[in-house]
Design an enzyme around this catalytic site. Structure first.
Site, short mmCIF file in Angstrom:
data_model
loop_
_atom_site.label_atom_id
_atom_site.label_comp_id
_atom_site.label_asym_id
_atom_site.label_seq_id
_atom_site.Cartn_x
_atom_site.Cartn_y
_atom_site.Cartn_z
N CYS A 1 3.85 6.48 -7.42
CA CYS A 1 3.92 7.78 -8.09
C CYS A 1 4.82 8.76 -7.34
O CYS A 1 5.32 9.73 -7.92
CB CYS A 1 2.53 8.38 -8.23
SG CYS A 1 1.37 7.36 -9.16
N SER B 1 0.81 -1.22 0.00
CA SER B 1 0.00 0.00 0.00
C SER B 1 0.84 1.27 0.00
O SER B 1 0.73 2.13 0.87
CB SER B 1 -0.93 0.00 1.22
OG SER B 1 -1.79 -1.12 1.20
N VAL C 1 3.55 -15.62 -5.92
CA VAL C 1 2.68 -16.63 -6.53
C VAL C 1 3.26 -17.00 -7.88
O VAL C 1 3.50 -16.13 -8.73
CB VAL C 1 1.24 -16.12 -6.66
CG1 VAL C 1 0.38 -17.13 -7.43
CG2 VAL C 1 0.64 -15.89 -5.28
N ARG D 1 -5.92 -5.79 10.98
CA ARG D 1 -7.31 -5.73 10.52
C ARG D 1 -7.83 -7.09 10.06
O ARG D 1 -8.88 -7.19 9.43
CB ARG D 1 -7.44 -4.71 9.39
CG ARG D 1 -7.31 -3.27 9.89
CD ARG D 1 -7.21 -2.29 8.71
NE ARG D 1 -7.36 -0.91 9.15
CZ ARG D 1 -6.39 -0.18 9.69
NH1 ARG D 1 -5.19 -0.70 9.86
NH2 ARG D 1 -6.62 1.08 10.06
N ASP E 1 -2.70 -2.01 -12.41
CA ASP E 1 -1.89 -1.84 -13.61
C ASP E 1 -1.85 -3.07 -14.50
O ASP E 1 -1.29 -3.02 -15.60
CB ASP E 1 -0.46 -1.46 -13.23
CG ASP E 1 -0.36 -0.10 -12.57
OD1 ASP E 1 -1.39 0.62 -12.53
OD2 ASP E 1 0.73 0.25 -12.08
N ARG F 1 -14.45 28.24 -26.34
CA ARG F 1 -15.07 29.24 -27.23
C ARG F 1 -14.47 29.18 -28.63
O ARG F 1 -15.18 29.21 -29.64
CB ARG F 1 -14.86 30.65 -26.66
CG ARG F 1 -15.67 30.95 -25.39
CD ARG F 1 -15.35 32.34 -24.88
NE ARG F 1 -15.80 33.38 -25.82
CZ ARG F 1 -15.48 34.66 -25.71
NH1 ARG F 1 -14.69 35.07 -24.72
NH2 ARG F 1 -15.94 35.53 -26.57
#
Length: 460
Positions: free
Chosen positions: A47, A43, A84, A74, A289, A448
Site C-alpha cells: 500500500c 513482509s 512454488v 526467528r 489477497d 439524523r
C-alpha cells in the site's frame, strides 16, 4: 515426539504473519516452518508503494516491516527467489523452482498455508507488454517503475484505471513533475464510490492538474520502433505517454491452488471457513489477497485486496496452525485513500451493491465541515449514507473531503460491524471540541437525516 512441518507459499503479509504467529506459539523443536517467496522481499507494505514512487517515503527499505534475515533469525526457513509451481494435495508436498537457476525440488508438509496474493490486471491489448508499461503490486514492480521514471525521455504519463491504485499513482506522478492523464473506463473515478461521490473526486483531480478521461476504453498501447511506449489509444483519441501505469485493479493469484483442486468462489478467490481453513481440506489454510471473505453487511462473498485483512488472516491462521483457535468473521468493506489533499473513504455497500443484494434502502447526502465552522482551518466534506428502508439498519457510508475527513469512516465501520441502525447512531457519544469537529459530527448529521428519511417524517 515427531516434528511437524508447516509450508507457507508467499512471503508477504498473510504468509509471514501466519509463519511468525505459529513460531511464537510453537518452538523449532515442535514445528518446522518453511516459507517460499518468489520475489526479493518479505513482509512489506504494498500500500505504501505509490508514496515511495511519489517521494513521500524516502526509500524502498522504509516499506519493509521485517527482512528475510529477521525471519530466519526467528527460526523460519525462508527461501527467496523460489516459486512454488505445484501443490500435490494427496501426497502432501509442494514442488518449487529456484527462479535464478531453474533447479526444482519437492518439499513435504504436514500443514500448508497458501498466501499467493493477487496480480495486477493487465489488459490483453497490443503493446501492453511494451517497455515503459508498469503494473504496481510488489516492491520489485515499484523499483522497476522508478527506474523507468529516472530514464524517461519526457514527462508525460498516462494512468489506465481510476481506482485506488490509479488515483494514488496519479498523485505520485504529479509529485514527480509529470503531466498526468488518467484514462478511466467508468463514468467517474473511484468505482468503489457511487458516481455522485466519484464526481467530487473527478473535480478535485482536475483542480490538481490531472486530466481525467472518463467513459474511455483503451484499445492499444502504441510503441516506438525500439519497443518503448509512446502513447495510449482509445476509440476517440490518442494520449502521448513516456510511461504508462496500469491501475485497473487486481485478481486473486489462485492458478496454483486451482490446479491442485482447491475451491474458489465467483470472484476467483479461495474459499475458506471462519478459521481460514480451505473448505474441504483439514490441513490447508489460505489468507490475504488470494481469498474471498464474507461481507457482513450483504451476507455475500467478496474479494478485497487490503493489507489490513491479510495481516489479520495471518494471525488467525498462525494461531490455528499452532493448535489454538481463532476466527476471521468477515469485513464491512472499509477503505480510505487520498489524492493530493483530497481524502476519500468508504465502508459498507454502495447503491449498486445494495440493489444486487436485494435490499430496499434510502440514501442521504450532507455537506458539513471538518471542524467547527468558526475555527481556523475548517474544510468542507460530503457524507453519503445508505440505510435499509423500514428497519433503518446502516448499510454504507462514503466520505469525500479534505483534512480530517477520511478517518471519520471508522465510526461508520464500527456501527456497521455492530449492526446498528441510523437512529441508534445519532446517540453515539463522539468526541467534540471545535478544533476537531462541529458540535454535530458530519457522520451523525447524516445519521439524523437518514433516520428522518427512513421514518418518512421529513423532519431532521
Amino acid at each position: 515426539m515427531s516434528i511437524e512441518r508447516l509450508v507457507v507459499i508467499g512471503g508477504d503479509a498473510a504468509g509471514m504473519s501466519a509463519a511468525s504467529r505459529a513460531r511464537r506459539l510453537k518452538g523449532p523443536g515442535e514445528l518446522e516452518i518453511v516459507a517460499f517467496e518468489r520475489g526479493h522481499f518479505t513482509s512489506y507494505s504494498a500500500c505504501g508503494i505509490p508514496y515511495w514512487v511519489g517521494g513521500d517515503v524516502a526509500g524502498r527499505d522504509d516499506l519493509v516491516a521485517r527482512t528475510p534475515e529477521e525471519h530466519r533469525a526467528r527460526g523460519i526457513d525462508l527461501r527467496l527467489r523460489t516459486e512454488v509451481t505445484e501443490i500435490d494435495v494427496a501426497g502432501r508436498r509442494v514442488r518449487a523452482r529456484a527462479v535464478d537457476s531453474g533447479a526444482r525440488s519437492w518439499t513435504s508438509y504436514d500443514k500448508l498455508v497458501v498466501a499467493t496474493g493477487a496480480r495486477p490486471i493487465r489488459p490483453d491489448l497490443p503493446g501492453a507488454d511494451a517497455a515503459g508499461v508498469h503494473g504496481v503490486q510488489t516492491l520489485d514492480d515499484g523499483q522497476a517503475l522508478i527506474d523507468t521514471l529516472s530514464r524517461a525521455r519526457g514527462r508525460r504519463a498516462v494512468v489506465v484505471g481510476a481506482g485506488y491504485i490509479g488515483v494514488e499513482m496519479a498523485e505520485a506522478l504529479i509529485n514527480r513533475g509529470y503531466e498526468v492523464t488518467v484514462v478511466n473506463r467508468g463514468s467517474e473515478p473511484m468505482s468503489t464510490l457511487d458516481p455522485d461521490m466519484g464526481r467530487l473526486v473527478h473535480r478535485a483531480m482536475e483542480g490538481m492538474g490531472i486530466s481525467m478521461v472518463n467513459d474511455a476504453e483503451v484499445t492499444e498501447v502504441c510503441t516506438t520502433r525500439d519497443g518503448r511506449v509512446r502513447a495510449v489509444r482509445t476509440a476517440d483519441a490518442e494520449y502521448p505517454a513516456d510511461v504508462v501505469v496500469l491501475g485497473i485493479g487486481v485478481r486473486p493469484e489462485t492458478a496454483l491452488a486451482q490446479a491442485a483442486g482447491l475451491p474458489v468462489g465467483g470472484h476467483g478467490g479461495l474459499l475458506t471457513d471462519l478459521a481460514m481453513r480451505v473448505r474441504g481440506h483439514e490441513e490447508i489454510w489460505a489468507g490475504g489477497d488470494c481469498v474471498e471473505v464474507l461481507d457482513l453487511v450483504s451476507g455475500q462473498e467478496r474479494h478485497i485486496a487490503l493489507g489490513t485483512h491479510a495481516n489479520k488472516h495471518g494471525q488467525v491462521i498462525g494461531a490455528n496452525v499452532a493448535g489454538g483457535y481463532a476466527t476471521f468473521p468477515g469485513v464491512v468493506g472499509t477503505a480510505v485513500s487520498k489524492v493530493c489533499d483530497l481524502e476519500i473513504a468508504r465502508t459498507g455497500l454502495r447503491e449498486k451493491d445494495a440493489h444486487r443484494a436485494g435490499l430496499r434502502f434510502e440514501t442521504v447526502t450532507v455537506e458539513s465541515t471538518s471542524r467547527a465552522g468558526y475555527y481556523p482551518g475548517a474544510s468542507p466534506m460530503t457524507v453519503k449514507m445508505l440505510a435499509e428502508r423500514r428497519t433503518g439498519r446502516l448499510l454504507g457510508v462514503q466520505i469525500v473531503g479534505r483534512e480530517g475527513a477520511g478517518k471519520r469512516v471508522d465510526v461508520a465501520a464500527v456501527a456497521l460491524t455492530a449492526g446498528m441502525t441510523v437512529e441508534r447512531m445519532t446517540s453515539l457519544d463522539l468526541g467534540y471540541a471545535p478544533p476537531f469537529s462541529p458540535v454535530w459530527d458530519p457522520v451523525l448529521v447524516a445519521a439524523r437525516k437518514a433516520t428522518a428519511k427512513v421514518h418518512g417524517s421529513g423532519r431532521e
